[in-house]
Design an enzyme around this catalytic site. Structure first.
Site, PDB file in Angstrom:
ATOM      1  N   LYS A 129       9.302  -8.428  22.881  1.00  0.00           N
ATOM      2  CA  LYS A 129       7.954  -8.447  23.446  1.00  0.00           C
ATOM      3  C   LYS A 129       7.526  -9.895  23.674  1.00  0.00           C
ATOM      4  CE  LYS A 129       6.496  -6.152  19.891  1.00  0.00           C
ATOM      5  NZ  LYS A 129       5.778  -5.333  18.892  1.00  0.00           N
TER       6      LYS A 129
ATOM      7  N   THR B 117      -7.097  -7.317  20.753  1.00  0.00           N
ATOM      8  CA  THR B 117      -5.735  -6.793  20.910  1.00  0.00           C
ATOM      9  C   THR B 117      -5.140  -6.320  19.586  1.00  0.00           C
ATOM     10  OG1 THR B 117      -4.878  -9.052  20.658  1.00  0.00           O
ATOM     11  CG2 THR B 117      -5.250  -8.255  22.914  1.00  0.00           C
TER      12      THR B 117
ATOM     13  N   GLY C  44      -3.550  -4.171  16.956  1.00  0.00           N
ATOM     14  CA  GLY C  44      -2.821  -2.903  16.993  1.00  0.00           C
ATOM     15  C   GLY C  44      -1.869  -2.730  18.149  1.00  0.00           C
ATOM     16  N   THR C  45      -1.672  -3.774  18.952  1.00  0.00           N
ATOM     17  CA  THR C  45      -0.804  -3.605  20.127  1.00  0.00           C
ATOM     18  C   THR C  45       0.629  -3.229  19.748  1.00  0.00           C
ATOM     19  OG1 THR C  45      -0.511  -6.011  20.114  1.00  0.00           O
ATOM     20  CG2 THR C  45      -2.066  -5.108  21.708  1.00  0.00           C
ATOM     21  N   GLY C  46       1.194  -3.888  18.726  1.00  0.00           N
ATOM     22  CA  GLY C  46       2.579  -3.609  18.364  1.00  0.00           C
ATOM     23  C   GLY C  46       2.773  -2.205  17.843  1.00  0.00           C
ATOM     24  N   CYS C  47       1.862  -1.763  16.960  1.00  0.00           N
ATOM     25  CA  CYS C  47       1.928  -0.395  16.430  1.00  0.00           C
ATOM     26  C   CYS C  47       1.785   0.616  17.560  1.00  0.00           C
ATOM     27  CB  CYS C  47       0.812  -0.180  15.415  1.00  0.00           C
ATOM     28  SG  CYS C  47       0.766  -1.368  14.073  1.00  0.00           S
TER      29      CYS C  47
END
Length: 263
Positions: A173, A204, A206-209
């Site tokens: 990412k 932003t 929580g984007t990875g989860c």
């Protein structure tokens, strides 16, 4: 039967990341979300004020309860604070006949550590080898492989370093780079470059989860890895664009943005 997805991750009391984000994402994407809590955090928009991991036997019991009775069509892993938890979850995932999306969570959005340094080797040698897709961000790539990504040209080198640990696919990412939000998905032979406009929005959390859960949801529906990642990228891009202020710090992405857009 509605596709069933199991998240194995920590709880975020602020509701923006962790198991809470995972379950919201799964609901938004039309699958039945189930959870194994690995840790409890005291967390809000300003950061993580405390974290307490659950005993390995509690994690194992939750997993077996769900997998043995209900069954799962995809698994997503997130915060696994210790080497003991990493190794236990890797063993559980390896014995489950379902694709696994591994988000090797190392630090929170605010820079708070969520993985013990002593657990890094277990992530490399136990967890990544059982992953269908590994989804590290650039900091996690460096933490796991030592490779520093400073430009788009470095993404391919980073992916190669991650793939050496055994996941079938690596999604690197590139959101921390400047310019468009560019990610690289590869299995070492196929390459898929996913580009989206960068939204001027600081909220932003929580984007990875959210991205990893969206990928797992797509896989549970029977999509191929490239299809699931492409659909997840589209969903999380919209969620980032609709991210909203919450508390005094960094707010969450909006997991329900499609519902609100329809209204």
């Amino acid at each position: 039967m509605i596709p069933r997805v199991l998240t194995v991750a920590g709880s975020d009391s602020g509701g923006g990341a962790g198991v809470q984000a995972d379950l919201k994402t799964m609901l938004a994407l039309g699958v039945h979300g189930m959870s194994v809590i690995t840790a409890v955090t005291a967390q809000n928009s300003l950061g993580v004020q405390g974290a307490w991991e659950l005993p390995v036997e509690a994690v194992r019991a939750q997993y077996r309860s769900v997998a043995d009775d209900i069954g799962v069509q995809a698994v997503k892993t997130g915060m696994l604070a210790s080497a003991e938890l990493v190794e236990a979850v890797a063993e559980l995932v390896s014995g489950t006949d379902a694709p696994a999306v591994v988000d090797p969570v190392g630090v929170s959005k605010h820079g708070d550590p969520l993985l013990a340094a002593s657990a890094l080797d277990s992530v490399r040698t136990k967890l990544l080898p059982v992953a269908t897709v590994a989804t590290p961000n650039l900091d996690e790539v460096t933490q796991l492989t030592g490779v520093r990504v400073e430009s788009e040209d470095d993404l391919r080198r980073a992916a190669g370093a991650v793939l050496e640990y055994g996941p079938r696919w690596a999604l690197i990412k590139g959101g921390h780079l400047s310019g468009d939000a560019l990610d690289l998905l590869t299995d070492g032979s196929e390459e898929h470059w996913l580009r989206a406009p960068r939204h001027d929005n600081r909220h932003t959390h929580g984007t990875g989860c959210t991205l990893a859960s969206a990928i797992a949801s797509g896989l549970a529906k029977g999509l191929t890895v490239p299809e699931a990642v492409g659909a997840a990228k589209e969903y999380v891009t919209g969620a980032i664009a609709a991210g909203f202020a919450l508390g005094a710090g960094i707010g969450p992405v909006d997991h329900g943005w499609r519902f609100r857009s329809a209204e």
